[in-house]
Design a protein around this motif. Sequence first.
Motif, PDB file in Angstrom:
ATOM      1  N   GLN A 169       2.749   2.003  -9.614  1.00 17.40           N
ATOM      2  CA  GLN A 169       2.351   0.600  -9.444  1.00 17.40           C
ATOM      3  C   GLN A 169       1.454   0.104 -10.580  1.00 17.40           C
ATOM      4  O   GLN A 169       1.766  -0.928 -11.193  1.00 17.40           O
ATOM      5  N   PRO A 170       0.334   0.780 -10.896  1.00 17.41           N
ATOM      6  CA  PRO A 170      -0.522   0.243 -11.957  1.00 17.41           C
ATOM      7  C   PRO A 170       0.148   0.233 -13.333  1.00 17.41           C
ATOM      8  O   PRO A 170      -0.162  -0.613 -14.174  1.00 17.41           O
ATOM      9  N   SER A 193       0.869  -1.171   0.000  1.00 19.65           N
ATOM     10  CA  SER A 193       0.000   0.000   0.000  1.00 19.65           C
ATOM     11  C   SER A 193       0.909   1.224   0.000  1.00 19.65           C
ATOM     12  O   SER A 193       1.656   1.442   0.951  1.00 19.65           O
ATOM     13  N   THR A 204      -2.314   0.233  -6.606  1.00 22.58           N
ATOM     14  CA  THR A 204      -3.123   1.259  -7.270  1.00 22.58           C
ATOM     15  C   THR A 204      -2.511   2.650  -7.256  1.00 22.58           C
ATOM     16  O   THR A 204      -3.094   3.576  -7.813  1.00 22.58           O
ATOM     17  N   TRP A 205      -1.357   2.837  -6.636  1.00 22.65           N
ATOM     18  CA  TRP A 205      -0.812   4.187  -6.462  1.00 22.65           C
ATOM     19  C   TRP A 205       0.399   4.428  -7.350  1.00 22.65           C
ATOM     20  O   TRP A 205       1.245   3.558  -7.533  1.00 22.65           O
TER      21      TRP A 205
END
Length: 170
Positions: free
Chosen positions: A32-33, A20, A28-29
């Motif tokens: 990362q994606p 995270s 998702t941040w």
Amino acid sequence: MSIANYRCLERKWSAYADDSWEGAAPGTWGLQPRVLHMLRELNLDPRLTPASNVVFVRSATEAMLQAEKSELLDMCWPVHQAVIDELSVKTIICFGGTAGKWVREKVGANQLLDSFRETNARRWKSEAHGAANGRTVVTVTHPGRADWRNPAADPTPLVSRVLNSWDFNG
């Protein structure tokens, strides 16, 4: 510390898929994606794909390390070399020009093999270079700056061409 933490895990782990960042859901941040997009397109499992920063000191930008960058690069290289040798890495993907230039110098990859130029207004370039021993270094636009999910900026086809040029069966 990262290696020690990795060894304590009960399951495979990836900072791109499982961490995270900034309190967001894992994967998702920030970049990362974008990295997960490339790995998915290449049919690579992020938890089985070795990844590392070229220097092991965290910073928000490369400029924050400018005064000590050369020393840090040299101090970290033996770890990279050991991993590359132990895993018999054939292709190294570097995020951004600084990392790419440094790794190309270290492995002697100076023959231009292939390239990709973004089709957007930026027109940034990603390149693949080969070394005499057959190792390849692919320097791609940094996913912190370029959104690889946009086909106009996605260097994944270049990486795919390089990976598919290897005869993994012999």
